[in-house]
Design a protein around this motif. Structure first.
Motif, PDB file in Angstrom:
ATOM      1  N   THR A  49       0.862  -1.186   0.000  1.00 32.93           N
ATOM      2  CA  THR A  49       0.000   0.000   0.000  1.00 32.93           C
ATOM      3  C   THR A  49       0.900   1.238   0.000  1.00 32.93           C
ATOM      4  O   THR A  49       2.114   1.128   0.234  1.00 32.93           O
ATOM      5  N   GLY A  50       0.292   2.385  -0.190  1.00 34.68           N
ATOM      6  CA  GLY A  50       1.041   3.634  -0.072  1.00 34.68           C
ATOM      7  C   GLY A  50       1.534   3.830   1.353  1.00 34.68           C
ATOM      8  O   GLY A  50       2.666   4.277   1.581  1.00 34.68           O
ATOM      9  N   MET A  51       0.699   3.505   2.328  1.00 35.36           N
ATOM     10  CA  MET A  51       1.120   3.686   3.717  1.00 35.36           C
ATOM     11  C   MET A  51       2.283   2.771   4.075  1.00 35.36           C
ATOM     12  O   MET A  51       3.155   3.153   4.857  1.00 35.36           O
ATOM     13  N   ILE A  90       5.334   4.612   2.850  1.00 31.67           N
ATOM     14  CA  ILE A  90       5.715   5.790   3.632  1.00 31.67           C
ATOM     15  C   ILE A  90       6.225   5.378   5.014  1.00 31.67           C
ATOM     16  O   ILE A  90       7.261   5.865   5.488  1.00 31.67           O
ATOM     17  N   PHE A 132      -1.350  13.767   4.332  1.00 34.03           N
ATOM     18  CA  PHE A 132      -2.400  12.748   4.253  1.00 34.03           C
ATOM     19  C   PHE A 132      -2.650  12.222   5.678  1.00 34.03           C
ATOM     20  O   PHE A 132      -1.707  12.054   6.456  1.00 34.03           O
ATOM     21  N   ASP A 156       6.214  12.718  -0.601  1.00 38.33           N
ATOM     22  CA  ASP A 156       5.023  11.979  -1.031  1.00 38.33           C
ATOM     23  C   ASP A 156       4.502  12.704  -2.273  1.00 38.33           C
ATOM     24  O   ASP A 156       3.986  13.815  -2.190  1.00 38.33           O
ATOM     25  N   VAL A 187       2.189  11.814  -4.560  1.00 37.14           N
ATOM     26  CA  VAL A 187       0.953  11.239  -5.101  1.00 37.14           C
ATOM     27  C   VAL A 187       0.142  12.256  -5.913  1.00 37.14           C
ATOM     28  O   VAL A 187      -0.278  11.969  -7.030  1.00 37.14           O
ATOM     29  N   PHE A 188      -0.063  13.452  -5.362  1.00 38.39           N
ATOM     30  CA  PHE A 188      -0.951  14.397  -6.043  1.00 38.39           C
ATOM     31  C   PHE A 188      -0.338  14.903  -7.354  1.00 38.39           C
ATOM     32  O   PHE A 188      -1.048  15.172  -8.309  1.00 38.39           O
ATOM     33  N   SER A 244       1.562   6.318  -3.230  1.00 39.86           N
ATOM     34  CA  SER A 244       0.451   5.394  -3.138  1.00 39.86           C
ATOM     35  C   SER A 244       0.126   5.066  -4.593  1.00 39.86           C
ATOM     36  O   SER A 244      -0.397   5.918  -5.315  1.00 39.86           O
ATOM     37  N   THR A 275      -2.023   3.092  -5.475  1.00 43.62           N
ATOM     38  CA  THR A 275      -3.479   2.905  -5.468  1.00 43.62           C
ATOM     39  C   THR A 275      -4.179   4.004  -6.259  1.00 43.62           C
ATOM     40  O   THR A 275      -5.258   3.785  -6.809  1.00 43.62           O
ATOM     41  N   LYS A 276      -3.559   5.173  -6.314  1.00 48.76           N
ATOM     42  CA  LYS A 276      -4.217   6.339  -6.884  1.00 48.76           C
ATOM     43  C   LYS A 276      -4.021   6.363  -8.415  1.00 48.76           C
ATOM     44  O   LYS A 276      -4.468   5.468  -9.070  1.00 48.76           O
ATOM     45  N   GLY A 328      -1.519  -0.375  -3.644  1.00 50.51           N
ATOM     46  CA  GLY A 328      -0.079  -0.556  -3.847  1.00 50.51           C
ATOM     47  C   GLY A 328       0.663   0.708  -3.503  1.00 50.51           C
ATOM     48  O   GLY A 328       0.060   1.770  -3.310  1.00 50.51           O
TER      49      GLY A 328
HETATM   50  C1  LIG Z   1      -3.812   7.567  -0.592  1.00 53.21           C
HETATM   51  C2  LIG Z   1      -2.627   8.307  -0.137  1.00 53.21           C
HETATM   52  C3  LIG Z   1      -1.706   7.714   0.731  1.00 53.21           C
HETATM   53  C4  LIG Z   1      -1.886   6.322   1.282  1.00 53.21           C
HETATM   54  O1  LIG Z   1      -1.904   5.335   0.305  1.00 53.21           O
HETATM   55  P1  LIG Z   1      -2.664   3.921   0.437  1.00 53.21           P
HETATM   56  O2  LIG Z   1      -2.381   3.254  -0.848  1.00 53.21           O
HETATM   57  O3  LIG Z   1      -4.110   4.240   0.678  1.00 53.21           O
HETATM   58  O4  LIG Z   1      -2.067   3.227   1.614  1.00 53.21           O
HETATM   59  C5  LIG Z   1      -0.622   8.468   1.126  1.00 53.21           C
HETATM   60  N1  LIG Z   1      -0.438   9.726   0.688  1.00 53.21           N
HETATM   61  C6  LIG Z   1      -1.305  10.341  -0.150  1.00 53.21           C
HETATM   62  C7  LIG Z   1      -1.052  11.738  -0.582  1.00 53.21           C
HETATM   63  C8  LIG Z   1      -2.425   9.653  -0.596  1.00 53.21           C
HETATM   64  O5  LIG Z   1      -3.300  10.251  -1.418  1.00 53.21           O
END
Ligand SMILES: *Cc1c(COP(=O)(O)O)cnc(C)c1O
Length: 396
Positions: A87-89, A92, A113, A185, A187-188, A207, A209-210, A220
């Motif tokens: 996962t993303g967590m 991190i 987050f 991080d 992600v965005f 993450s 997952t996004k 993931g």
């Molecule tokens: C969703 C997200 C996470 C956590 O990721 P998971 O895959 O849900 O564990 C961490 N940081 C940001 C910015 C996210 O959007």
């Protein structure tokens, strides 16, 4: 890296980097859905355990399908090494925990987050790690916090949900002077629109997952950095504590990377259109989108990002009641705290993702009761603005 990957252009890397065909010569990436691997001899097993060869041993350490995803993402990011996580967590947490010990100090942007905030504010202090939050948009706050030694710095830019930016290059300099590893991080921004390593960061976390999966299917994450940092800190922690990605998820993610650029470019173009449309609406008090000239850090956005992403945050007049009325009236856009999906999703941060923040802190971050975050998907932009128009009409 796959032969050719280092000089291929991005679009080519996204479909071909990391591809490692089996003797069957399959076109697409093979799915190795197995936990263990057979050694050809006792001597080979002995050498593998000594780290003297790089055969696959056990899928917690590495798996050929997971390697395809890791190499493809590393080639996209321009990183020497990548490890995929469940996962993303997991990414991190492992990136922090692998290098910290009691007595160390961590500095983090407060705009994090929710679960990242929990790790820094609740879990690390229990283990004797001193943690300090700073207002990410305030250079003086970073300077003050990093005038003392620190071991790690964690930030997110743009941040969730107000899309505030942190000057990554400036914080990287301060972090390094304080002796800290800078973890971003990303992600965005996605790997397409911001390259933290090129801005001076040491480690990038996702993450997956996004946007990377991008279809709401698999969880993931990923950690990327230099071979030195990964080998010294991350790999021993990862191998022994087990946050590894499943081969099935890696197989899905590797395919999703093939269309990442097409999807995210389209979603971001639509997000910019929707942000402009919202800003002209009488019931909207404020629109946040880093690509708009009225974003408070638009200049920084242009300097450190090459695109502005698929998230748009707006504040509706009328507080929580109005925000709930809009959310309940939406019929194309779904209510979900997920993001980066092909389907547009909306959420009310004050009562969901950020409900555990103390009210004063939430308000100080600008997350008022009227704030709605929208993750723009791949629908036609007109269907989204028509949906928002009829939902906003419901608030009168
Ligand atoms: C969703 C997200 C996470 C956590 O990721 P998971 O895959 O849900 O564990 C961490 N940081 C940001 C910015 C996210 O959007």
């Amino acid at each position: 890296m796959t032969s050719g990957a280092s000089h291929w252009r991005r679009a080519t890397r996204l479909v071909r980097a990391g591809l490692n065909r089996s003797p069957n010569n399959e076109t697409a990436e093979a799915l190795y859905l197995n936990s263990g691997f057979v050694f050809n001899s006792a001597a080979e097993a002995e050498a593998a355990f000594k780290g003297e060869n790089d055969v696959y041993m056990y899928s917690r350490y590495g798996n050929p399908t997971v390697s395809v995803f890791e190499e493809r993402l590393a080639a996209l990011e321009g990183a020497q090494m990548c490890r995929a996580t469940s996962t993303g967590m997991a990414a991190i947490f492992s990136a922090l925990a692998c290098q910290l010990k009691s007595g160390d100090r961590v500095v983090a942007a407060r705009e994090l987050f929710g679960s990242c905030h929990h790790i820094v504010s609740k879990i690390l202090p229990k283990w004797g790690v001193e943690t300090e939050f700073v207002k990410g948009t305030d250079p003086a706050a970073w300077e003050a916090a990093l005038s003392r030694p620190a071991k790690a710095v964690l930030l997110e830019s743009p941040s969730n949900p107000m899309l505030d930016l942190v000057d990554v290059a400036a914080v990287a300099d301060l972090a390094h002077a304080a002796g800290a590893t800078l973890i971003v991080d990303n992600v965005f921004a996605t790997p397409l629109y911001q390259s933290p390593l090129a801005l001076g960061a040491d480690v990038v976390v996702y993450s997956a997952t996004k946007h990377i999966d991008g279809h709401g299917r698999c969880l993931g994450g990923a950690v990327l950095g230099s071979a030195d940092w990964m080998n010294e800190h991350f790999i021993p922690f990862y191998r022994n504590t087990g946050p590894s990605m499943s081969p099935f998820n890696a197989w899905v993610m590797a395919k999703s990377l093939e269309t990442l650029e097409l999807r995210v470019d389209r979603m971001s173009a639509t997000a910019a259109m929707v942000a402009d449309w919202l800003s002209a609406h009488e019931k909207i008090l404020q629109v946040r989108y880093p690509g708009r000239a009225d974003h408070p850090q638009h200049g920084l956005a242009i300097r450190q990002m090459s695109g502005f992403g698929s998230l748009v945050t707006m504040e509706v007049a009328g507080g929580k009641d109005a925000a709930f009325a809009v959310l309940d009236a939406l019929s194309v856009i779904d209510l979900s705290n997920n993001l980066g999906d092909a389907k547009s999703l909306a959420c009310h941060p004050a009562t969901t993702t950020h409900s555990k923040l103390p009210v004063e802190e939430r308000m100080d971050c600008g997350i008022t009761d009227g704030v709605i975050r929208i993750s723009i998907g791949l629908e036609h932009p007109d269907d989204l603005t028509e949906d928002l128009a009829q939902a906003l009409a419901a608030t009168s």
